[in-house]
Scaffold this active site. Structure first.
Site, PDB file in Angstrom:
ATOM      1  N   TYR B 142      33.829  41.980  47.828  1.00 26.28           N
ATOM      2  CA  TYR B 142      32.763  42.982  47.953  1.00 26.28           C
ATOM      3  C   TYR B 142      32.119  42.926  49.338  1.00 26.28           C
ATOM      4  O   TYR B 142      31.537  43.907  49.802  1.00 26.28           O
ATOM      5  CB  TYR B 142      31.681  42.778  46.890  1.00 26.28           C
ATOM      6  CG  TYR B 142      32.103  43.118  45.469  1.00 26.28           C
ATOM      7  CD1 TYR B 142      33.369  43.619  45.192  1.00 26.28           C
ATOM      8  CD2 TYR B 142      31.227  42.948  44.409  1.00 26.28           C
ATOM      9  CE1 TYR B 142      33.752  43.923  43.898  1.00 26.28           C
ATOM     10  CE2 TYR B 142      31.607  43.255  43.106  1.00 26.28           C
ATOM     11  CZ  TYR B 142      32.869  43.730  42.852  1.00 26.28           C
ATOM     12  OH  TYR B 142      33.242  44.050  41.564  1.00 26.28           O
ATOM     13  N   LYS B 189      42.864  33.138  40.115  1.00 24.42           N
ATOM     14  CA  LYS B 189      44.225  33.659  40.046  1.00 24.42           C
ATOM     15  C   LYS B 189      45.042  32.844  41.051  1.00 24.42           C
ATOM     16  O   LYS B 189      45.646  33.381  42.000  1.00 24.42           O
ATOM     17  CB  LYS B 189      44.231  35.161  40.358  1.00 24.42           C
ATOM     18  CG  LYS B 189      45.540  35.865  40.095  1.00 24.42           C
ATOM     19  CD  LYS B 189      45.896  36.036  38.624  1.00 24.42           C
ATOM     20  CE  LYS B 189      47.278  36.656  38.484  1.00 24.42           C
ATOM     21  NZ  LYS B 189      47.730  36.772  37.092  1.00 24.42           N
ATOM     22  N   ASP B 221      43.406  37.076  34.243  1.00 27.18           N
ATOM     23  CA  ASP B 221      43.941  38.001  33.245  1.00 27.18           C
ATOM     24  C   ASP B 221      43.911  37.355  31.859  1.00 27.18           C
ATOM     25  O   ASP B 221      43.554  37.990  30.868  1.00 27.18           O
ATOM     26  CB  ASP B 221      45.352  38.499  33.619  1.00 27.18           C
ATOM     27  CG  ASP B 221      46.276  37.401  34.104  1.00 27.18           C
ATOM     28  OD1 ASP B 221      45.798  36.329  34.516  1.00 27.18           O
ATOM     29  OD2 ASP B 221      47.506  37.613  34.081  1.00 27.18           O
ATOM     30  N   ASP B 245      32.126  39.777  38.121  1.00 24.55           N
ATOM     31  CA  ASP B 245      31.587  41.100  37.796  1.00 24.55           C
ATOM     32  C   ASP B 245      32.288  41.649  36.553  1.00 24.55           C
ATOM     33  O   ASP B 245      31.653  42.072  35.583  1.00 24.55           O
ATOM     34  CB  ASP B 245      31.812  42.030  38.996  1.00 24.55           C
ATOM     35  CG  ASP B 245      31.090  43.358  38.849  1.00 24.55           C
ATOM     36  OD1 ASP B 245      30.290  43.508  37.910  1.00 24.55           O
ATOM     37  OD2 ASP B 245      31.344  44.260  39.672  1.00 24.55           O
ATOM     38  N   ASP B 249      30.555  41.570  32.651  1.00 18.61           N
ATOM     39  CA  ASP B 249      30.296  42.828  31.955  1.00 18.61           C
ATOM     40  C   ASP B 249      31.078  42.899  30.642  1.00 18.61           C
ATOM     41  O   ASP B 249      30.548  43.340  29.617  1.00 18.61           O
ATOM     42  CB  ASP B 249      30.616  44.026  32.859  1.00 18.61           C
ATOM     43  CG  ASP B 249      29.493  44.260  33.875  1.00 18.61           C
ATOM     44  OD1 ASP B 249      28.401  43.691  33.684  1.00 18.61           O
ATOM     45  OD2 ASP B 249      29.692  44.998  34.836  1.00 18.61           O
TER      46      ASP B 249
END
Ligand SMILES: [Mg+2]
Ligand SMILES: [Mg+2]
Lengths: 354, 354
Positions: B142, B189, B221, B245, B249
Site C-alpha cells: 500500500y 506467502k 491462501d 487487510d 475484514d
C-alpha cells in the site's frame, strides 16, 4: 467431434481418479458419438522417479500436440519432506503452465444440495451459491522482480500488470458471464494500488463490448467478507493472481465439498483441466479416493469445446451418484463403494441417462 | 492512574458512540479511583467543514500530547459522493496514523454467545472462536513505489519490508500471545514472495525470545480457508499490511456482529482506539447507533495501559447488556433502547458490578 486428450495422471491418487474421468469421457464418446483419443505422459514425482525431471520433454511435447490436458494431482512425501531435494514435483506443474501460456485459472464454486450440510456456512446463506472465479495466473506479484538487500534486511516483490495481460483474461471472463447470469465482478484494490487502477480501466473498456453483462467492482477486503456473508450474490468474479489465489481458496471451502471441485487453466492455445484436491498420498492405491472432482474436470473440458449437452450429461450422472449415496467413504463413512465402483456408476449413468 | 485521552469523535454516529464510551470510562474512574481527562478535537468531514482540512494542526497537536486517542468514525456523503472534491475525510485518518507512527493495527475477533445465531457460520464452528489479528499498518504494497508507464499500458506496485518494520510489530504480537493462549501464527506467502521470506526469518528469530509461545506459519491462501473452516484454531495472527487487510475484514464478519468490534492502532509512542464500523451517516442523531464497538475500544484502551481489571469490568458490563437484551435496535428490532440508554445501562453496570 475428435479430440486428442493428454492424460497427466501425476502422483498419489492422480492415476486412480483420472482413470474414472476417462471412463466418463468414454461413456460420452459412446453416447454422443464422438472420438476422443487418450495418451499418457509422466509428470511430478512419477516423472522424477523415472526420468529425473518433473516435466520431461516428451510430456511437454505431448501436451503441445494435444487438444486438451486432463491432469490428476502432483506431489509426493518422498520429495516434499526432503529439505535437501533440488527438484520438486510441483515445479513440473508450474513449468507446464508457463510453457503452455495458461494465463487464466478458472474455478467454479457450487453447492451440491445433497452435501449442503457439510458447509461451514449456514444453509440459508450458501443455498443458491453458484459462481465462478477467473484468476489471472501468470502475472502479478508472484512473478514480478524479487529483491533482497545485500545485508538481508530489506526484501521486496514487484506487482506488475500490462494492459495485454489484463485484456485477454477479461475477454474470457466476460464471455463466461454472457452464458451465465450476466454479472461480472472485478475484485481489486483500486483505492490504493496503481496496478488495480489499470485493471479497472482495462476491464471497464473491455466491458463496453459486452453491454449485456453487468459489471461491478469490489475491493478485495470487502470481497473476502462478502464471500462469507452472501456468496450467492456473485456470478463471475475476475481478479488478479494473488487476490485470486486467496479468494478462490476461501471460496473452495464454503460449499463444504472441496474434494469435489474441478478447475481449468486456459491459455490462448492450450487448456488443462484438473481437480483442485492434491495427490493425497495416504489414500494412494486404496480405492478410496473420490473421483468426482476429476470427473467434473472432464465435464469442464467438454464444455470448453462447446459440448454442452455432453458436459451436462456428466454433471447429471455425478448428481445421481450423490443423490443415491453411491459415493466414496469421504462423503459417507459407511459407504462400501470404492473409487472404481463410483466411476463405473457415474459412467454407466451417462450411457443410461433417464 | 492519570490518563489524558484525546476524543476524536469525527463524523456521522462518531460523536454519539464516543459519548457512551466516555460514560463508561468515567464509570471506571469512579469505581477504580483513576483520573482520566478528556479533550475533544475535530477530524474528518467535521474538520473540513469548520477548518478546511480533515486533520487540523491543533488536532494533531492534541493527539501528540495525549496518552491515548479514542476515535469515533470518519466519512460523510457530502464529500464521499462528490467526485470533484480534493479533500476527503478519510485523508485525515490516514495522515493521523502516519504522523503518529501507528504501525500495528490490532483487531480482536470474538464471538458473543448471545449473538452467535447472527453468524454466517454454523454454531459448532464459531462457538469458541477468540483470536486477535496483528496487522502491519504502515509498510508493504500500500505504501511502496507506484508506477504507471507513459503510455498507461503497464502499472506496478512495490511491496517492500525491512527487518526493522517487521521486528517492532512482531514483538507486540508475541507479547500479546504470552498473555493469551500462547500461540502465534504468522501468515505469509513465503513459498513465493521474497518479502514473506524476510517476514518468516525475522519472526522466527524474534520468536526465540518468547520460548513459551508456540509459533507456526500459514500461507495466506490457506489462512483465508482456515478462518472459515476452523477459526477457533487461532490465538494471535500476525501478518503484513495487505494480507492483514483482507483477513481482518474476512474475520470481522464470521462472528455475526461486525458492529460490535473494536480495534487499536499502536505505535511506539502513541495509541489510538476505534470501532471498526464506519460513520453510518443514515443513523446520525437518531439515537439508534450501537455504542458497543466504541465501548469495547475504550476497554482495549484500558488494557493497553495495563488496567486489566478495569477492562474486564467494561466487557462484563457490555455482556450483561447483551444478555439482558438491553441493546439498540440493530441487535433487536423490537428494542426501545437508544444509544444513550444503552450507554447509561453499561456505565451503570460498571459502577454496580454484581
Ligand atoms: Mg492457493
Ligand atoms: Mg479493509
Amino acid at each position: 467431434m475428435k479430440l486428442k486428450i493428454a492424460l497427466l495422471e501425476g502422483d498419489g491418487i492422480g492415476p486412480e481418479v483420472v482413470a474414472q474421468a476417462v471412463k466418463c469421457l468414454q461413456a460420452v464418446e459412446e453416447t454422443f458419438n464422438h472420438q476422443f483419443s487418450y495418451e499418457n505422459a509422466l509428470i511430478g514425482a512419477a516423472a522424477i522417479d523415472k526420468k529425473g525431471t518433473p516435466l520431461p520433454n516428451d510430456t511437454l511435447g505431448l501436451c503441445k500436440k494435444s487438444d486438451a490436458i486432463l491432469f490428476g494431482a502432483i506431489g509426493s512425501p518422498k520429495y516434499d519432506d526432503d529439505p535437501d531435494t533440488q527438484v520438486r514435483p510441483e515445479q513440473g506443474l508450474l513449468r507446464l503452465r508457463e510453457e503452455l501460456g495458461l494465463f487464466a485459472n478458472i474455478r467454479p464454486v457450487k453447492v451440491f444440495p445433497t452435501l449442503i450440510d457439510r458447509s461451514p456456512l449456514k444453509k440459508e446463506i450458501i443455498n443458491t451459491t453458484d459462481f465462478i472465479i477467473y484468476r489471472e495466473l501468470t502475472g502479478g506479484i508472484y512473478f514480478g522482480e524479487k529483491k533482497l538487500s545485500d545485508d538481508g534486511s530489506v526484501a521486496s516483490d514487484l506487482c506488475e500488470y500490462s494492459e495485454k495481460e489484463i485484456n485477454r483474461i477479461t475477454h474470457l471472463a466476460f464471455k463466461a458471464a454472457k452464458t451465465r447470469r450476466k454479472k461480472l465482478t472485478l475484485v481489486d484494490k483500486a483505492n490504493v494500488l496503481e496496478s488495480s487502477r489499470l485493471w479497472r480501466r482495462v476491464v471497464a473498456k473491455v466491458g463496453e463490448s459486452y453491454p449485456e453483462v453487468m459489471l461491478d467492482f469490489l475491493f478485495v477486503d470487502n470481497a473476502a467478507m462478502q464471500i462469507v456473508l452472501n456468496p450467492s450474490q456473485f456470478d463471475v468474479i475476475l481478479t488478479e493472481n494473488l487476490f485470486g489465489d486467496i479468494l478462490s481458496d476461501e471460496s473452495s471451502v464454503i460449499g463444504g465439498s472441496i474434494g469435489l471441485l474441478p478447475s481449468a487453466s486456459i491459455g490462448s492455445e492450450y487448456a488443462m483441466f484438473e481437480p483442485i484436491h492434491g495427490s493425497y498420498p495416504q489414500a494412494e492405491g486404496k480405492d478410496i479416493a473420490n473421483p468426482i472432482a476429476c470427473i467434473f474436470s472432464a465435464a469442464m473440458l467438454l464444455e470448453h469445446f462447446g459440448l454442452k449437452e455432453e458436459s451436462k450429461a456428466v454433471i447429471r450422472a455425478v448428481n445421481k451418484s450423490l443423490k443415491n449415496n453411491f459415493v466414496t467413504p469421504d462423503l459417507n463413512k459407511k459407504s462400501k463403494y470404492g473409487t472404481n465402483h463410483v466411476g463405473d456408476f457415474i459412467a454407466g449413468n451417462i450411457v443410461d441417462a433417464d
